[in-house]
Design an enzyme around this catalytic site. Structure first.
Site, short mmCIF file in Angstrom:
data_model
loop_
_atom_site.label_atom_id
_atom_site.label_comp_id
_atom_site.label_asym_id
_atom_site.label_seq_id
_atom_site.Cartn_x
_atom_site.Cartn_y
_atom_site.Cartn_z
N ARG A 1 -18.68 -9.95 2.71
CA ARG A 1 -19.57 -8.94 3.28
C ARG A 1 -18.84 -8.20 4.39
O ARG A 1 -18.26 -8.83 5.29
CB ARG A 1 -20.82 -9.60 3.86
CG ARG A 1 -21.67 -10.35 2.86
CD ARG A 1 -22.71 -11.21 3.56
NE ARG A 1 -22.10 -12.23 4.39
CZ ARG A 1 -22.75 -13.02 5.23
NH1 ARG A 1 -24.05 -12.87 5.37
NH2 ARG A 1 -22.11 -13.93 5.94
N GLU A 2 -18.87 -6.88 4.33
CA GLU A 2 -18.27 -6.12 5.42
C GLU A 2 -18.98 -6.48 6.72
O GLU A 2 -20.19 -6.60 6.77
CB GLU A 2 -18.40 -4.62 5.16
CG GLU A 2 -17.49 -4.11 4.06
CD GLU A 2 -17.58 -2.61 3.89
OE1 GLU A 2 -17.69 -1.90 4.91
OE2 GLU A 2 -17.55 -2.14 2.74
N GLU B 1 -14.49 -10.96 -5.62
CA GLU B 1 -14.70 -11.32 -4.21
C GLU B 1 -16.18 -11.20 -3.85
O GLU B 1 -16.92 -10.44 -4.48
CB GLU B 1 -13.84 -10.43 -3.30
CG GLU B 1 -14.02 -8.93 -3.49
CD GLU B 1 -15.25 -8.37 -2.81
OE1 GLU B 1 -15.70 -8.98 -1.81
OE2 GLU B 1 -15.78 -7.34 -3.27
N CYS C 1 -20.36 -1.36 -1.97
CA CYS C 1 -20.59 -2.30 -3.08
C CYS C 1 -21.90 -2.06 -3.83
O CYS C 1 -21.89 -1.75 -5.02
CB CYS C 1 -20.56 -3.73 -2.55
SG CYS C 1 -18.91 -4.27 -2.02
N ASP D 1 0.85 -1.18 0.00
CA ASP D 1 0.00 0.00 0.00
C ASP D 1 0.89 1.23 0.00
O ASP D 1 1.94 1.23 0.64
CB ASP D 1 -0.93 0.02 1.22
CG ASP D 1 -2.11 0.96 1.05
OD1 ASP D 1 -1.90 2.19 1.05
OD2 ASP D 1 -3.24 0.47 0.91
#
Length: 450
Positions: free
Chosen positions: A154-155, A151, A260, A30
């Protein structure tokens, strides 16, 4: 395998940590030095249940590493996973500029044959575009393949989903390469479906569009239930018992949010328009959701007329429970409109308070606890179904508020609980409970069982 993951958002970090946990040597890359420093100490830059213990475990084991240097991070990698963001542009299309930039860096950095996996959600055809960009800019004489691997995390339950998902989708035009990627995931023991690249890209969008459609559909039914005197929870239960429909995503509320569904539904509409197809159903889904996020505002206006001078408590800020993600959260629109109408707003969320400051109107006040947030308020709104709210003793609304009036956008409590507590209770798709006065319809229903 030696795996490099570029991008440490929800998808990249959870994917990298889980791959390390099943035995691979993983380097997460990152450009944000502060994030990399934080993650190197086993701290997640966002709230996700169960993630930090896995980070610490795999850092100690020597299988999980973090760096800001892409050349160092890609050195000798067998597989490179692209998991950078594809935010929504003003016109609703997906912004793939980050993926293009990363592709150029990969082309300059890989020094051995490599499989490049695109895990970011991208419009159909993007994998082929990225393959062309990398091929045209290679610095070394190496072979590479591009694989679509969307992917479905789910958060709030991403770690659980990693180990208990329904399927892994691998899109490739080379079966041997697809099998190699399948081998990487084999320890997870999940069903693996190998498709062509474009189908894999479409599966992601189609899945999210369908789930968003279920949400908007049940919200439309809930609005109809309110006008006809039906109870949406009983309707949803009856619908969900049909195996063709199922119970998932039939919870009426104030719409979907997050990173999303809003982004992916709009992107699919844009892709459809570009190829000359009018996706009327999905456009309707988006319109319904935008309207539903304002539902409580309409209920407040109907009940009070003016909100000027009202002190309003807002419980729940994140777009869903078990995450601190504020993207497309209903709380942003609702709190802004409340302040615009002259209300004094005080908010509380178990995890999203720090993030909320960047998203909410500066006139919003922040409570230090649930009790302090609702104390001496005129109205309480529930916008996120956190367990800590669902487990509340409703008597605290009577004890602490100036008037115990609750507008519940997530149907956290039963009508019986509201009646027993003696609060005025407005929910979604169900009758209003007003100061323990039972609606005639419920009285008749109860009598029919005697």
């Amino acid at each position: 395998m030696k795996v490099s993951v570029i991008g440490t958002g929800y998808v990249g970090l959870v994917s990298g940590v889980s791959l390390a946990d099943i035995g691979h040597d993983v380097t997460c890359i990152d450009i944000n030095e502060r994030k990399v420093s934080l993650m190197s100490k086993g701290k997640s830059p966002f709230y996700e249940p169960g993630l930090e213990p896995l980070m610490k475990k795999n850092i100690v084991s020597g299988r999980l590493h973090f760096t800001t240097e892409i050349q160092k991070g890609l050195l000798n990698a067998d597989i490179v996973i692209i998991a950078v963001g594809t935010p929504m542009k003003d016109d609703g299309s997906a912004d793939i500029s980050q993926i293009k930039q990363v592709s150029l860096q990969i082309a300059e950095s890989i020094v051995k044959d490599t499989i490049i996996i695109i895990k970011s959600t991208v419009p159909v055809g993007t994998n082929e575009l990225i393959r062309d960009i990398i091929f045209s800019n290679l610095s070394h004489n190496v072979e590479f393949s591009v694989v679509s691997n969307p992917e479905f995390l789910r958060e709030g339950s991403a770690v659980y989903d990693t180990y208990h998902g329904d399927r892994i989708i691998i899109g490739s035009d080379n079966y041997r390469v697809a099998e190699c990627v399948a081998t990487m995931y084999k320890p997870l023991g999940m069903n693996i479906l190998i498709t062509d690249i474009r189908s894999a890209e479409m599966i992601k969008y189609a899945s999210n569009a369908f789930l968003a459609t279920k949400i908007s559909f049940i919200n439309e039914i809930s609005n109809l239930c309110e006008r006809l005197g039906a109870n949406i929870e009983e309707v949803a239960l009856g619908m969900g018992t049909d195996k063709r429909i199922g119970h998932e995503f039939l919870n009426a509320g104030i719409g979907y949010g997050g990173s999303c569904f809003p982004k992916d539904t709009n992107a699919l509409v844009q892709v459809s328009d570009q190829v000359g197809y009018n996706f009327e159903l999905l456009k309707g889904v988006i319109r319904v959701n935008q309207r539903q996020q304002k539902l409580l505002l309409h209920k407040l206006k109907h009940r009070f007329g003016s909100l000027k001078g009202k002190r309003i408590a807002v419980l729940g800020l994140s777009f869903k429970p078990n995450t601190d993600d504020m993207r497309e959260a209903a709380s942003i629109i609702i709190t802004d409109k409340l302040i615009e109408q002259g209300a004094e707003v005080v908010v509380y969320d178990p995890k999203a308070m720090k993030n909320a400051v960047q998203w909410l109107n500066p006139k919003v006040n922040y409570g230090i606890s649930i009790k302090e947030t609702i104390r001496e308020t005129d109205i309480a709104l529930i916008l996120t179904e956190w367990d800590v709210f669902k487990e509340l003793d409703l008597s605290i609304f009577v004890e602490l508020m100036n008037s115990p009036i609750v507008f519940d956008g997530r149907n956290c409590f039963t009508l019986d609980e509201a009646m027993e507590a003696g609060i005025e209770y407005h929910s979604v798709g169900r009758p209003v409970i007003n100061n323990n006065i039972i609606p005639d319809r419920l009285v008749k229903l109860a009598e029919s069982y005697v």
